[in-house]
Enzyme design. Structure first.
Site, PDB file in Angstrom:
ATOM      1  N   ASP A  67       0.855  -1.190   0.000  1.00 20.43           N
ATOM      2  CA  ASP A  67       0.000   0.000   0.000  1.00 20.43           C
ATOM      3  C   ASP A  67       0.886   1.233   0.000  1.00 20.43           C
ATOM      4  O   ASP A  67       2.077   1.164   0.333  1.00 20.43           O
ATOM      5  CB  ASP A  67      -0.917   0.018   1.232  1.00 20.43           C
ATOM      6  N   SER A  68       0.285   2.373  -0.328  1.00 22.04           N
ATOM      7  CA  SER A  68       1.038   3.628  -0.296  1.00 22.04           C
ATOM      8  C   SER A  68       1.414   4.010   1.137  1.00 22.04           C
ATOM      9  O   SER A  68       2.293   4.842   1.328  1.00 22.04           O
ATOM     10  CB  SER A  68       0.194   4.750  -0.904  1.00 22.04           C
ATOM     11  N   GLY A 106      -3.108   9.057  -4.004  1.00 22.28           N
ATOM     12  CA  GLY A 106      -4.414   9.410  -4.568  1.00 22.28           C
ATOM     13  C   GLY A 106      -4.436  10.687  -5.387  1.00 22.28           C
ATOM     14  O   GLY A 106      -5.299  10.865  -6.237  1.00 22.28           O
ATOM     15  N   CYS A 141      -4.359  -1.528  -2.166  1.00 24.39           N
ATOM     16  CA  CYS A 141      -4.476  -0.083  -2.390  1.00 24.39           C
ATOM     17  C   CYS A 141      -5.335   0.098  -3.635  1.00 24.39           C
ATOM     18  O   CYS A 141      -5.004  -0.429  -4.706  1.00 24.39           O
ATOM     19  CB  CYS A 141      -3.074   0.485  -2.627  1.00 24.39           C
ATOM     20  N   THR A 170      -5.953   2.880  -5.256  1.00 26.54           N
ATOM     21  CA  THR A 170      -5.360   3.795  -6.222  1.00 26.54           C
ATOM     22  C   THR A 170      -4.369   3.036  -7.113  1.00 26.54           C
ATOM     23  O   THR A 170      -4.372   3.181  -8.332  1.00 26.54           O
ATOM     24  CB  THR A 170      -4.657   4.955  -5.482  1.00 26.54           C
ATOM     25  N   GLU A 209      -3.239   9.114   7.855  1.00 26.46           N
ATOM     26  CA  GLU A 209      -1.769   8.985   7.928  1.00 26.46           C
ATOM     27  C   GLU A 209      -1.190   9.832   9.067  1.00 26.46           C
ATOM     28  O   GLU A 209      -0.171   9.491   9.635  1.00 26.46           O
ATOM     29  CB  GLU A 209      -1.128   9.417   6.595  1.00 26.46           C
ATOM     30  N   CYS A 242     -11.088   2.819  -0.607  1.00 26.58           N
ATOM     31  CA  CYS A 242      -9.712   3.176  -0.242  1.00 26.58           C
ATOM     32  C   CYS A 242      -9.422   2.427   1.047  1.00 26.58           C
ATOM     33  O   CYS A 242     -10.235   2.461   1.984  1.00 26.58           O
ATOM     34  CB  CYS A 242      -9.585   4.682  -0.022  1.00 26.58           C
ATOM     35  N   HIS A 267      -7.563   2.953   3.396  1.00 26.60           N
ATOM     36  CA  HIS A 267      -7.400   3.765   4.617  1.00 26.60           C
ATOM     37  C   HIS A 267      -8.738   4.016   5.316  1.00 26.60           C
ATOM     38  O   HIS A 267      -8.768   4.289   6.509  1.00 26.60           O
ATOM     39  CB  HIS A 267      -6.814   5.136   4.283  1.00 26.60           C
TER      40      HIS A 267
HETATM   41  N1  DGL Z   1      -4.939   3.228   0.612  1.00 30.66           N
HETATM   42  C1  DGL Z   1      -4.951   3.698  -0.691  1.00 30.66           C
HETATM   43  C2  DGL Z   1      -6.132   3.345  -1.514  1.00 30.66           C
HETATM   44  O1  DGL Z   1      -6.755   2.330  -1.225  1.00 30.66           O
HETATM   45  C3  DGL Z   1      -4.116   4.832  -1.100  1.00 30.66           C
HETATM   46  C4  DGL Z   1      -4.408   6.148  -0.609  1.00 30.66           C
HETATM   47  C5  DGL Z   1      -3.426   7.172  -1.089  1.00 30.66           C
HETATM   48  O2  DGL Z   1      -2.228   6.921  -1.016  1.00 30.66           O
HETATM   49  O3  DGL Z   1      -3.878   8.217  -1.526  1.00 30.66           O
HETATM   50  O4  DGL Z   1      -6.467   4.016  -2.460  1.00 30.66           O
END
Ligand code: DGL
Length: 277
Positions: free
Chosen positions: A12-13, A45, A75, A77, A162, A196, A198
Site C-alpha cells: 500500500d502507499s 491518490g 491499495c 489507487t 496517515e 480506499c 485507509h
Molecule cells: N490506501 C490507498 C487506496 O486504497 C491509497 C491512498 C493514497 O495513497 O492516496 O487508495
C-alpha cells in the site's frame, strides 16, 4: 527467477493496506506475509497515472526480489492505475511465473451481491475516482445488478489517517461533508464502497453521518475471502506461498513512526525495517 516458496507481498502507499493485512493474518495464520508501505511517497491518490504506475511497479519488483511469488496491491489507487499495466505489460516480461492481484474486482463482485436497489456509492481518492475504475468494473462484472454508480473523491481522508487525526473535529468535518455530497447525488443508493483501504480507520465517523439502512462495504474481509478462493483455485501458487506464520513489515519512511502508527492500527506492537527503492 526461482520457484522457491516465499511470503505473500502486501503493498500500500502507507498504512491503509494494514486493514487488509489484518484480515489476511486472521484468515491465513500459517502463511508468511511481507507488508510494504510506501509512507515516504504517500498519498498516491493525488498523483498522476504514470507516477502511481512507476511507484507501484517499483514496489512490486522489490517484493519479488524479496521472494514473494504473489503480491496483493492492498491499495485502490494502485489497483486502479497500475494493476492492469503490471499484469499485461510487465509480468510477462519480468516475472511470468508470479502474480499480482488488486482490491477492486473482489469488491465489485461482492457489492453486486449486496445491493437491492442496484444504486451504489463509491468513496475513494481523487485518483481512484478519476480513473472511473469502479463504475467501469461494476458495469462489467455485476451481471446487470448495478444500474447506477455515483462517486465522491475524499482527498483529505488519507492525510487525516496517515497523520493520526482520526478522532478530531477536523476529521468529522471532512467525513460529514464528503458523505453529504455523495448522498446528494443519488437518493436510491443502498450500498457504499469504501474504495480506499485507509477509510475503515474512519468507520466510526462514517457511520455517524450515514443514514440507517445503507450497507457499507469494507474491503479487508472481502479481499481476504477472495484470496482464499484464488489460492483454492490455484494450488500451484498456494504451494509456492511459504507457511511459517511470519509477518515482516517494511516502510520507506521513518521506522519508529511506522511502528508506532502500525501498532495503533493493528492493535499490537510490530517491528519494521526501512527500505529504499
Ligand atoms: N490506501 C490507498 C487506496 O486504497 C491509497 C491512498 C493514497 O495513497 O492516496 O487508495
Amino acid at each position: 527467477m526461482t520457484n522457491h516458496a516465499g511470503p505473500i507481498g502486501v503493498f500500500d502507499s502507507g498504512y491503509g493496506g494494514l486493514t487488509v493485512l489484518k484480515e489476511f493474518v486472521k484468515d491465513f495464520p500459517e502463511y508468511d506475509f511481507i507488508y510494504l508501505g510506501d509512507n515516504a511517497r504517500t498519498p498516491y491518490g493525488t498523483r498522476s497515472f504514470d507516477v502511481v504506475y512507476e511507484y507501484t511497479l517499483q514496489a512490486v519488483k522489490k517484493l519479488f526480489d524479496m521472494g514473494c511469488p504473489l503480491v496483493i496491491l492492498a491499495c485502490n489507487t494502485a489497483s486502479a492505475k497500475a494493476l492492469r499495466n503490471i499484469q499485461q505489460l510487465d509480468l510477462p516480461r519480468i516475472a511470468p511465473d508470479r502474480r499480482v492481484l488488486g482490491v477492486i474486482r473482489p469488491s465489485v463482485e461482492k457489492v453486486a451481491e449486496m445491493t437491492h436497489t442496484g444504486h451504489i456509492g463509491v468513496l475513494g481518492t481523487n485518483g481512484t475516482v478519476a480513473s472511473e475504475s469502479y463504475p467501469i468494473e461494476l458495469e462489467k462484472w455485476s451481471g446487470g445488478r448495478v444500474v447506477s454508480t455515483v462517486q465522491e473523491a475524499c482527498p483529505m481522508w488519507v492525510p487525516i489517517v496517515e497523520n493520526n487525526e482520526i478522532d478530531t473535529p477536523g476529521a468529522e468535518y471532512f467525513v460529514q461533508k464528503n458523505i453529504a455530497n455523495l448522498l446528494a447525488r443519488d437518493q436510491k443508493m443502498d450500498t457504499i464502497i469504501l474504495g480506499c483501504t485507509h477509510y475503515p480507520l474512519l468507520i466510526r465517523q462514517i457511520k455517524k453521518f450515514l443514514p440507517e439502512g445503507i450497507n457499507i462495504l469494507e474491503q479487508g474481509k472481502i479481499v481476504s475471502e477472495s484470496l482464499k478462493g484464488y489460492l483454492d483455485r490455484h494450488l500451484e501458487m498456494n504451494n509456492r506461498c511459504s507457511k511459517k506464520g511470519t509477518v515482516i513489515y517494511y516502510t520507506t519512511e521513518n521506522v519508529d513512526i511506522f511502528e508506532q502508527k502500525a501498532g495503533f492500527f493493528l492493535g499490537h506492537n510490530v517491528s519494521a525495517s526501512q527500505l529504499h527503492f
